[in-house]
Scaffold this motif. Structure first.
Motif, PDB file in Angstrom:
ATOM      1  N   ARG A  58       0.810  -1.083  -0.428  1.00  0.00           N
ATOM      2  CA  ARG A  58      -0.036   0.485   0.071  1.00  0.00           C
ATOM      3  C   ARG A  58       0.539   1.312   0.235  1.00  0.00           C
ATOM      4  O   ARG A  58       1.443   1.946   1.134  1.00  0.00           O
ATOM      5  CB  ARG A  58      -0.567   0.405   1.113  1.00  0.00           C
ATOM      6  N   GLN A  76      -3.433   0.436  -4.286  1.00  0.00           N
ATOM      7  CA  GLN A  76      -2.493  -1.169  -3.653  1.00  0.00           C
ATOM      8  C   GLN A  76      -2.348  -1.755  -4.860  1.00  0.00           C
ATOM      9  O   GLN A  76      -2.579  -1.920  -5.875  1.00  0.00           O
ATOM     10  CB  GLN A  76      -4.229  -1.352  -2.872  1.00  0.00           C
ATOM     11  N   GLY A 273       5.406   3.666   1.250  1.00  0.00           N
ATOM     12  CA  GLY A 273       4.845   2.426   1.525  1.00  0.00           C
ATOM     13  C   GLY A 273       4.832   1.575   2.578  1.00  0.00           C
ATOM     14  O   GLY A 273       5.871   1.829   3.312  1.00  0.00           O
TER      15      GLY A 273
END
Length: 324
Positions: A58, A76, A273
């Motif tokens: 993500r 994602q 992320g």
């Protein structure tokens, strides 16, 4: 999988003569690895023992300033993750293989992939493919004598000073408590390219959300041979393992062509992320974690070891698939 695409990309990068030279060096490098610890048909020539997992990445969105790479935007993406020991011997116990690896394959929205390969030491032990082969040959010769591990390292460093930092880092390693609690360094420099064409050299790191945890030698000696895989399987039944992907931004003067040299510790770090690892996944036979397989918005640096790895991985992969 996109092994064919990877070969085509390599053909575009190298003239025919250089391509043939890279393939010859790759065969020589894999031969040297096999001479070091024997041939183990059907296994990878390095990081032979490992465990695969599934998960997703993500992105934070902070990478959008630096790159158009799809997995570093806002959407994602799924991922395949392979943890491993560094040994070429698949039967070696976890305790006896000091450095650990974490390879990640991002599945992009169009079905293509891009890979990152990390290890638990921040630098590599060889600067060029030729010195890699020479160092492996020397390690083989020294191992057939009476030298212990520390004396062997000292002897290598006396002939190949470039290997000093990597071998010192290996000596400092303590047995990890978990694959999920190691800090992994993607030791090569890459170049991120944004929508305006601005280029930014980076090195990537995977930082465990739960922190780094190690065992004493006494504790590790009491563990079963495959304690890291067993621990990970139990861990993932209760909760995902989470890693932060960090981009370390290079500045003028930072070496992009030498994986044996670390960058200064004060370089800016960007949170790209989180990787969420959810379950053990049977190791796919045709999985190839070539770190030169990149996507739009990324370029390979001028690191000769990084560029060589595509040919070396292809050679190892071919032998493994053929059962050699």
């Amino acid at each position: 999988m996109n092994e064919g695409k990877n070969e085509a990309e390599l053909d575009r990068q190298l003239p025919a003569g250089e391509q043939a030279g890279a393939e010859g060096l790759a065969a020589e490098a894999v031969d040297a690895i096999e001479n070091l610890s024997g041939v183990h048909p059907g296994y990878r020539r390095a990081h032979a023992s490992g465990v695969c997992c599934r998960g997703f990445f993500r992105p934070s969105g902070l990478g959008m300033e630096f790159t158009e790479a799809e997995h570093l935007q806002e959407q994602q993406v799924n991922a395949i993750i392979r943890f491993s020991g560094s040994s070429t011997d698949p039967a070696l116990a976890d305790l006896l293989s000091p450095a650990k690896g974490m390879a990640v394959q991002f599945i992009l929205p169009d079905g293509e992939v891009t890979n990152l390969v990390g290890v638990t030491v921040p630098v590599f032990f060889a600067r060029t493919p030729e010195s890699f082969i020479d160092i492996v040959h020397m390690a083989h010769r020294l191992r057939t004598g009476t030298l212990g591990p520390i004396e062997l390292m000292k002897e290598i460093v006396s002939h190949f000073s470039e290997s000093k930092e990597a071998l010192l880092a290996v000596r400092r390693l303590m047995p990890p408590a978990s694959y999920a609690e190691c800090h992994y360094y993607c030791i090569h420099a890459y170049v991120l390219v944004n929508a305006e064409g601005r280029q930014q050299p980076v090195r990537f790191e995977w930082v465990p959300e739960s922190g780094v945890r190690t065992l004493t030698l006494e504790e590790a000696a009491q563990q079963p041979d495959r304690y890291l895989e067993e621990e990970l399987e139990l861990r993932l039944k209760d909760e995902p393992a989470i890693f932060q992907l960090v981009a370390v931004l290079g500045e003028e003067g930072d070496a992009t062509d030498d994986p044996t040299r670390a960058w200064p510790e004060n370089r800016r770090r960007i949170d790209l992320g989180r990787l969420h690892i959810s379950e053990i996944y049977p190791d796919p036979k045709y999985l190839l974690m070539d770190p030169t397989v990149i996507t739009t918005g990324m370029l390979l640096s001028d690191d000769p070891i990084l560029r060589f790895r595509s040919a070396a991985y292809a050679e190892s992969y071919g032998r493994r698939i053929e059962g050699r």
